[in-house]
Every structure is written in C-alpha cells, then in structure tokens.
Design an enzyme around this catalytic site. Sequence first.
Site, PDB file in Angstrom:
ATOM      1  N   ASN A 225       2.949  55.347  -0.177  1.00  0.00           N
ATOM      2  CA  ASN A 225       3.421  54.722  -1.626  1.00  0.00           C
ATOM      3  C   ASN A 225       2.755  54.465  -3.059  1.00  0.00           C
ATOM      4  O   ASN A 225       2.088  53.874  -2.812  1.00  0.00           O
ATOM      5  CB  ASN A 225       4.121  53.019  -0.873  1.00  0.00           C
TER       6      ASN A 225
ATOM      7  N   HIS B 185      -3.990  53.312  -0.204  1.00  0.00           N
ATOM      8  CA  HIS B 185      -3.839  53.202   1.205  1.00  0.00           C
ATOM      9  C   HIS B 185      -2.517  54.674   1.652  1.00  0.00           C
ATOM     10  O   HIS B 185      -1.743  54.619   0.749  1.00  0.00           O
ATOM     11  CB  HIS B 185      -4.054  52.042   1.719  1.00  0.00           C
TER      12      HIS B 185
ATOM     13  N   GLU C 241       3.387  47.993  -2.507  1.00  0.00           N
ATOM     14  CA  GLU C 241       2.618  46.453  -2.870  1.00  0.00           C
ATOM     15  C   GLU C 241       1.374  46.450  -2.789  1.00  0.00           C
ATOM     16  O   GLU C 241       1.532  45.200  -3.330  1.00  0.00           O
ATOM     17  CB  GLU C 241       3.497  45.499  -0.673  1.00  0.00           C
TER      18      GLU C 241
HETATM   19  P1  DGP Z   1       2.792  49.280   0.751  1.00  0.00           P
HETATM   20  O1  DGP Z   1       3.973  49.074   0.562  1.00  0.00           O
HETATM   21  O2  DGP Z   1       2.540  51.188   1.181  1.00  0.00           O
HETATM   22  O3  DGP Z   1       1.917  49.386  -0.281  1.00  0.00           O
HETATM   23  O4  DGP Z   1       2.045  48.737   1.987  1.00  0.00           O
HETATM   24  C1  DGP Z   1       1.186  47.778   2.321  1.00  0.00           C
HETATM   25  C2  DGP Z   1       0.725  47.074   3.476  1.00  0.00           C
HETATM   26  O5  DGP Z   1       0.202  47.024   4.141  1.00  0.00           O
HETATM   27  C3  DGP Z   1       2.208  46.225   4.777  1.00  0.00           C
HETATM   28  O6  DGP Z   1       2.239  47.453   5.494  1.00  0.00           O
HETATM   29  C4  DGP Z   1       1.499  45.576   5.274  1.00  0.00           C
HETATM   30  C5  DGP Z   1      -0.430  45.420   5.030  1.00  0.00           C
HETATM   31  N1  DGP Z   1      -0.393  44.682   4.565  1.00  0.00           N
HETATM   32  C6  DGP Z   1      -0.923  43.811   3.403  1.00  0.00           C
HETATM   33  N2  DGP Z   1      -1.465  42.500   3.772  1.00  0.00           N
HETATM   34  C7  DGP Z   1      -2.928  42.739   4.901  1.00  0.00           C
HETATM   35  C8  DGP Z   1      -3.647  42.202   5.413  1.00  0.00           C
HETATM   36  O7  DGP Z   1      -3.804  41.150   5.104  1.00  0.00           O
HETATM   37  N3  DGP Z   1      -3.993  42.951   5.782  1.00  0.00           N
HETATM   38  C9  DGP Z   1      -3.545  43.568   7.146  1.00  0.00           C
HETATM   39  N4  DGP Z   1      -4.349  44.536   7.895  1.00  0.00           N
HETATM   40  N5  DGP Z   1      -2.523  44.804   6.424  1.00  0.00           N
HETATM   41  C10 DGP Z   1      -1.882  44.167   5.737  1.00  0.00           C
END
Ligand code: DGP
Length: 123
Positions: A92, A105, A100
């Site tokens: 994204n 990533h 987010e």
């Molecule tokens: P995006 O909308 O593409 O930015 O997705 C961010 C993703 O990151 C979402 O699927 C949840 C994940 N995420 C957020 N905080 C953390 C965290 O502290 N640890 C892990 N493992 N994932 C996280």
Amino acid sequence: MTAYDDGNIFAKILRGEIPCDKVYENDHALAFRDINPQTPVHILVIPKGRYVSMDDFSAQASDAEIAGFTRAVGQVARDAGVAATGYRFLANHGQDGRQEVAHFHVHVFGGKNLGRMIKPVDK
Ligand code: DGP
C-alpha cells in the site's frame, strides 16, 4: 516525497525496541508476521533502509537493496510453503492505498484461495 519518520513502528522493530515474530532476515530486509493477520499466512517484508514507501524505495534504494529485498519476498513465500499453492504480495502506498505504517513494506498473503484481487467498484 514524505520525509521518513524514525518514530514509526517498523523503525522501532528494526532497532529492536519492540519485538516481532521474525521469519527471515538478510542484509537488506527483515520479514515478520503481521500482528493482525488477514490470511493463514500473512507476513510483512520490510527493507532495513529508511524508505517511506514503494515510491521512495523504487526511486532511492540501491540496486543491492532492491535485489536483497526482492529475494527476501520470494524466500519468505517459499519458506512459508505458499510458493507452490500460490500467494499475493501487495504494497500500500499513500492515502488512496491506505498505507498505515510509513516504512515501506510488502504484505505476503497466502494459505487459502485469496479470491479476487480488488473488490469491483460500484458503477
Ligand atoms: P499498511 O496498511 O499496508 O500500512 O499495513 C500495516 C500493517 O502493519 C497492518 O497489516 C498491521 C501491521 N502492524 C502494525 N503494527 C504492527 C506491529 O507492531 N507488529 C506487527 N508485526 N505488525 C504490525
């Protein structure tokens, strides 16, 4: 281009300030399980460098970083056992992409039939 914020959650994971469920690492990338999995396999692959998004990474990263990151995505999928059955990788970017976390990533989704790529918009 948005400036990189070292306070983002993935920067903290890279610095070891908060834990993650690591599944793979190489010189240029780290992969760990998403905290809120949407599919049986849901892994995030991030570059170790300070890149906000695909826009930033594709323009600024070195060839070695891009190669290392891309190889990590493929390796993660093979290690997770979804290379044979199929998977989806998705990044994204920005507001319309609903990004987010402002550290580039890729999501690797798999372990089930993932259905259509994008829900068709209403006409
Ligand atoms: P995006 O909308 O593409 O930015 O997705 C961010 C993703 O990151 C979402 O699927 C949840 C994940 N995420 C957020 N905080 C953390 C965290 O502290 N640890 C892990 N493992 N994932 C996280």
